[in-house]
Design a protein around this motif. Structure first.
Motif, mmCIF file in Angstrom:
data_model
loop_
_atom_site.group_PDB
_atom_site.id
_atom_site.type_symbol
_atom_site.label_atom_id
_atom_site.label_comp_id
_atom_site.label_asym_id
_atom_site.label_seq_id
_atom_site.Cartn_x
_atom_site.Cartn_y
_atom_site.Cartn_z
ATOM 1 N N TRP A 1 84.331 25.186 56.287
ATOM 2 C CA TRP A 1 84.596 26.679 55.988
ATOM 3 C C TRP A 1 83.269 27.047 55.018
ATOM 4 O O TRP A 1 82.728 28.168 55.605
ATOM 5 N N PHE A 2 82.859 26.478 54.466
ATOM 6 C CA PHE A 2 81.635 26.908 53.376
ATOM 7 C C PHE A 2 80.441 27.083 54.664
ATOM 8 O O PHE A 2 79.659 27.841 54.509
ATOM 9 N N GLU A 3 80.237 26.165 55.484
ATOM 10 C CA GLU A 3 79.234 26.169 56.582
ATOM 11 C C GLU A 3 79.279 27.432 57.478
ATOM 12 O O GLU A 3 78.228 27.932 57.825
ATOM 13 N N SER A 4 80.565 27.871 57.503
ATOM 14 C CA SER A 4 80.954 29.053 58.696
ATOM 15 C C SER A 4 80.811 30.272 57.805
ATOM 16 O O SER A 4 80.825 31.290 58.558
ATOM 17 N N LEU A 5 80.647 30.348 56.472
ATOM 18 C CA LEU A 5 80.495 31.667 55.623
ATOM 19 C C LEU A 5 79.332 32.641 56.112
ATOM 20 O O LEU A 5 78.423 31.885 56.318
ATOM 21 N N LYS A 6 79.603 34.014 56.277
ATOM 22 C CA LYS A 6 78.329 34.778 56.653
ATOM 23 C C LYS A 6 79.169 35.986 56.029
ATOM 24 O O LYS A 6 80.102 36.420 55.760
ATOM 25 N N GLY B 1 77.344 40.397 56.244
ATOM 26 C CA GLY B 1 76.543 41.268 57.128
ATOM 27 C C GLY B 1 74.810 41.033 57.217
ATOM 28 O O GLY B 1 74.264 41.498 57.779
ATOM 29 N N LYS B 2 74.426 40.051 56.104
ATOM 30 C CA LYS B 2 73.147 39.726 56.032
ATOM 31 C C LYS B 2 72.905 38.184 56.725
ATOM 32 O O LYS B 2 71.822 37.898 56.652
ATOM 33 N N GLY B 3 73.906 37.817 57.400
ATOM 34 C CA GLY B 3 73.639 36.450 58.082
ATOM 35 C C GLY B 3 74.289 35.509 57.340
ATOM 36 O O GLY B 3 75.190 35.372 56.300
ATOM 37 N N PRO B 4 74.284 34.232 57.954
ATOM 38 C CA PRO B 4 74.906 32.978 57.354
ATOM 39 C C PRO B 4 74.743 32.915 55.823
ATOM 40 O O PRO B 4 73.553 32.960 55.376
ATOM 41 N N CYS B 5 75.532 32.445 54.918
ATOM 42 C CA CYS B 5 75.619 32.266 53.557
ATOM 43 C C CYS B 5 74.698 31.167 53.310
ATOM 44 O O CYS B 5 73.781 31.236 52.286
ATOM 45 N N CYS B 6 75.075 30.150 53.965
ATOM 46 C CA CYS B 6 74.147 28.702 53.723
ATOM 47 C C CYS B 6 72.975 28.538 54.437
ATOM 48 O O CYS B 6 72.259 27.381 54.225
ATOM 49 N N TRP C 1 75.279 33.700 46.728
ATOM 50 C CA TRP C 1 74.141 32.825 47.319
ATOM 51 C C TRP C 1 72.910 33.654 47.106
ATOM 52 O O TRP C 1 72.750 34.407 47.893
ATOM 53 N N PRO C 2 72.415 33.427 46.072
ATOM 54 C CA PRO C 2 71.084 34.120 45.686
ATOM 55 C C PRO C 2 69.873 33.478 46.388
ATOM 56 O O PRO C 2 69.655 32.425 46.388
ATOM 57 N N VAL C 3 68.966 34.218 46.776
ATOM 58 C CA VAL C 3 67.488 33.874 47.138
ATOM 59 C C VAL C 3 66.792 34.237 46.288
ATOM 60 O O VAL C 3 66.457 35.471 45.974
ATOM 61 N N TYR C 4 65.703 33.396 45.745
ATOM 62 C CA TYR C 4 65.041 33.282 44.671
ATOM 63 C C TYR C 4 63.609 33.713 45.011
ATOM 64 O O TYR C 4 63.103 32.730 46.110
ATOM 65 N N HIS C 5 62.861 34.797 44.670
ATOM 66 C CA HIS C 5 61.580 34.874 45.241
ATOM 67 C C HIS C 5 60.753 34.964 43.942
ATOM 68 O O HIS C 5 60.891 35.974 42.956
ATOM 69 N N ARG C 6 59.902 33.930 43.536
ATOM 70 C CA ARG C 6 59.010 34.027 42.344
ATOM 71 C C ARG C 6 57.691 33.635 42.696
ATOM 72 O O ARG C 6 57.210 33.076 43.587
ATOM 73 N N ARG D 1 62.280 37.956 41.318
ATOM 74 C CA ARG D 1 63.041 38.929 42.235
ATOM 75 C C ARG D 1 64.109 37.822 43.003
ATOM 76 O O ARG D 1 63.965 36.958 43.590
ATOM 77 N N ILE D 2 65.362 38.631 42.877
ATOM 78 C CA ILE D 2 66.485 37.934 43.840
ATOM 79 C C ILE D 2 67.183 38.812 44.559
ATOM 80 O O ILE D 2 67.473 40.166 44.575
ATOM 81 N N ASP D 3 67.320 38.212 45.780
ATOM 82 C CA ASP D 3 68.005 38.796 46.964
ATOM 83 C C ASP D 3 69.380 38.382 46.995
ATOM 84 O O ASP D 3 69.433 36.929 47.021
ATOM 85 N N ILE D 4 70.434 39.083 47.017
ATOM 86 C CA ILE D 4 71.860 38.444 47.201
ATOM 87 C C ILE D 4 72.002 38.447 48.587
ATOM 88 O O ILE D 4 72.131 39.265 49.341
ATOM 89 N N ARG D 5 72.156 37.185 49.218
ATOM 90 C CA ARG D 5 72.533 36.839 50.326
ATOM 91 C C ARG D 5 73.823 37.206 50.821
ATOM 92 O O ARG D 5 74.308 37.585 51.889
ATOM 93 N N CYS D 6 74.946 36.444 49.999
ATOM 94 C CA CYS D 6 76.277 36.395 50.297
ATOM 95 C C CYS D 6 76.823 36.640 48.907
ATOM 96 O O CYS D 6 76.340 36.223 47.785
ATOM 97 N N PHE D 7 77.949 37.256 48.900
ATOM 98 C CA PHE D 7 78.849 37.387 47.517
ATOM 99 C C PHE D 7 80.307 37.218 48.144
ATOM 100 O O PHE D 7 80.748 37.824 48.661
ATOM 101 N N MET D 8 80.789 36.595 47.130
ATOM 102 C CA MET D 8 82.490 36.295 47.387
ATOM 103 C C MET D 8 83.265 36.381 46.190
ATOM 104 O O MET D 8 83.160 35.762 45.301
#
Length: 117
Positions: A32-37, A39-44, A93-98, A105-112
């Motif tokens: 289930w975690f691996e299948s989460l997505k 509108g920005k794409g797969p969470c993991c 699911w944050p994506v960190y840009h340092r 800078r943080i992009d939020i990939r997924c939020f539940m």
């Protein structure tokens, strides 16, 4: 080229240092975690999930916000996962840009969202 390599060396370890939201004591949720997505794409795909406490997320003006790295970040509408939360707790699911000496800078990939108590 050296600046790109230095930034990559800083960004990659940060991705791996984020707390994982997946509770591996519940292996029935692995697929289930691996299948989460969202509108920005797969969470993991390029971000590790992080469980949030109730005080680290909110709804303001009809939009979700999360508190990460001592700062509030707006969750883009397309990052919200639309399916029911089988894990029960709020996750992001944050994506960190340092880049050297700059604030993250943080992009939020997924939020539940979970259930606020």
């Amino acid at each position: 080229m050296a600046a790109i390599t230095a930034a990559t060396l800083i960004v990659l370890p940060v991705w791996h240092s984020v707390a994982h939201a997946h509770d591996h004591s519940r292996p029935e949720l692995d697929s289930w975690f691996e299948s989460l997505k969202s509108g920005k794409g797969p969470c993991c795909s390029d971000a590790d999930g992080k469980a949030l406490s109730d005080t680290d997320w909110e709804v303001r003006d009809g939009h979700y916000r999360v508190h990460i790295e001592s700062q509030w970040w707006d969750v883009p509408n397309e990052a919200v996962v639309k399916e029911p939360n089988r894990a029960g707790r709020t996750m992001v699911w944050p994506v960190y840009h340092r880049v050297l000496d700059n604030p993250p800078r943080i992009d939020i990939r997924c939020f539940m969202p979970g259930v606020m108590m």
